[in-house]
Write an enzyme that holds these catalytic residues in place. Structure first.
Site, PDB file in Angstrom:
ATOM      1  N   ASP A 198       0.808  -1.220   0.000  1.00  8.46           N
ATOM      2  CA  ASP A 198       0.000   0.000   0.000  1.00  8.46           C
ATOM      3  C   ASP A 198       0.843   1.274   0.000  1.00  8.46           C
ATOM      4  O   ASP A 198       0.306   2.372  -0.080  1.00  8.46           O
ATOM      5  CB  ASP A 198      -0.926  -0.006   1.230  1.00  8.46           C
ATOM      6  CG  ASP A 198      -1.946   1.125   1.214  1.00  8.46           C
ATOM      7  OD1 ASP A 198      -2.526   1.384   0.139  1.00  8.46           O
ATOM      8  OD2 ASP A 198      -2.152   1.767   2.265  1.00  8.46           O
ATOM      9  N   SER A 222      -7.250   5.922  -0.211  1.00  4.47           N
ATOM     10  CA  SER A 222      -7.502   4.571  -0.717  1.00  4.47           C
ATOM     11  C   SER A 222      -8.962   4.204  -0.493  1.00  4.47           C
ATOM     12  O   SER A 222      -9.511   4.433   0.585  1.00  4.47           O
ATOM     13  CB  SER A 222      -6.602   3.561  -0.005  1.00  4.47           C
ATOM     14  OG  SER A 222      -5.238   3.881  -0.185  1.00  4.47           O
ATOM     15  N   GLN A 272      -5.674  -1.640  -6.528  1.00  3.17           N
ATOM     16  CA  GLN A 272      -6.243  -0.669  -5.596  1.00  3.17           C
ATOM     17  C   GLN A 272      -6.910   0.461  -6.378  1.00  3.17           C
ATOM     18  O   GLN A 272      -6.358   0.947  -7.364  1.00  3.17           O
ATOM     19  CB  GLN A 272      -5.189  -0.076  -4.672  1.00  3.17           C
ATOM     20  CG  GLN A 272      -5.784   0.883  -3.637  1.00  3.17           C
ATOM     21  CD  GLN A 272      -4.752   1.476  -2.673  1.00  3.17           C
ATOM     22  OE1 GLN A 272      -4.398   2.637  -2.784  1.00  3.17           O
ATOM     23  NE2 GLN A 272      -4.270   0.653  -1.743  1.00  3.17           N
TER      24      GLN A 272
END
Length: 284
Positions: A198, A222, A272
């Site tokens: 991430d 996110s 993502q």
């Protein structure tokens, strides 16, 4: 990082398993998304037999977390089959969910085996500048935040913290590894890989439009995160994270990534979607 991944059990009991974790302190007070998804994985794995390892997770970031408060993780044992186990993990602060994840675990089984190859034109990590060299002239707090984190990161061609150098294209590669060895527990390496996944996955969206992280008024968050573990690997050795963004529209951007060992073995795939809002005229 190891401390925040070491969750404690709770005396509270419902129909779910309850765990509690703390957060790394962050300068803006918001919980790092990679931290909470790695913690959710650790919580789920505590309810699984040791010979079953995670192979996929799908998570949604629901609200910003407060890094000054503990996080409660509730694990629902959805299914245990002959080869697979499924768990749903919810992360709460002050009784409100901030993250929701479903993860699947599998016994180690034989089967078909093939994998994509890594790019062949990426410089070795030793041939790239350390992050400190890119941060000269930046605010001391920014330098300390990036230089002192548990992960060493080296961008190809260069970071987008202060500026976007070179062509504005929707792709990049990143070498990454933990700064010291963490032992041999495959579950810990899987959770730490989620943490690492991430850190930079949003950046191909920014790079495509010439937007460095310090752009005034830029807002990035996110929305969701999906990850598939294909093979075991170590996060305290150099890993190559190859990333690209196939689309950005309507205030959202999608990035995908593949994580390889230095020897070229494909360890994991990542996707993502982010919320990204740039001031008018900021993007090229």
């Amino acid at each position: 990082m190891l401390a925040v991944l070491d969750l404690s059990g709770s005396d509270a009991r419902t129909t779910e398993d309850i765990f509690v974790g703390r957060s790394q302190m962050m300068p803006l007070g918001r919980v790092f998304g990679g931290q909470v998804l790695a913690q959710a994985m650790v919580a789920a794995s505590r309810t699984i037999a040791e010979d079953r390892l995670i192979h996929s997770m799908h998570g949604y970031f629901l609200r910003p977390g407060d890094s000054t408060r503990d996080i409660t993780f509730a694990v629902d044992r959805i299914h245990d089959g002959r080869s697979f186990s499924t768990r749903r993990t919810q992360a709460f602060q002050e009784g409100v969910p901030i993250f929701s994840m479903i993860a699947s675990f599998q016994d180690v089984d034989p089967g078909l085996d093939h994998a994509a190859a890594p790019p062949t034109d990426v410089p070795a990590p030793e041939d790239l500048p350390a992050i400190e060299e890119h941060l000269r002239g930046s605010h001391p707090m920014s330098q300390r935040l990036l230089a002192d984190r548990p992960v060493e990161v080296r961008h190809v061609p260069s970071p987008v913290y202060l500026r976007v150098e070179g062509a504005h294209v929707p792709r990049q590669a990143v070498w990454m590894k933990l700064r010291r060895p963490i032992g041999d527990d495959p579950r810990l390496h899987s959770a730490a890989l989620a943490y690492l996944s991430d850190l930079t996955i949003q950046e191909p969206v920014l790079r495509a439009h010439g937007l460095p992280w310090i752009t005034p008024g830029l807002k990035v968050a996110s929305l969701d995160h999906a990850m598939w573990w294909h093979r075991p690997g170590r996060v305290d050795d150099w890993l190559l994270y190859v990333q690209e963004s196939p689309s950005a529209r309507g205030g959202r951007g999608l990035s995908t990534g593949r994580i390889f060992t230095r020897g070229g073995t494909l360890l994991a795939s990542v996707a993502q979607e982010i919320m990204v809002r740039a001031p008018a005229g900021a993007a090229d």
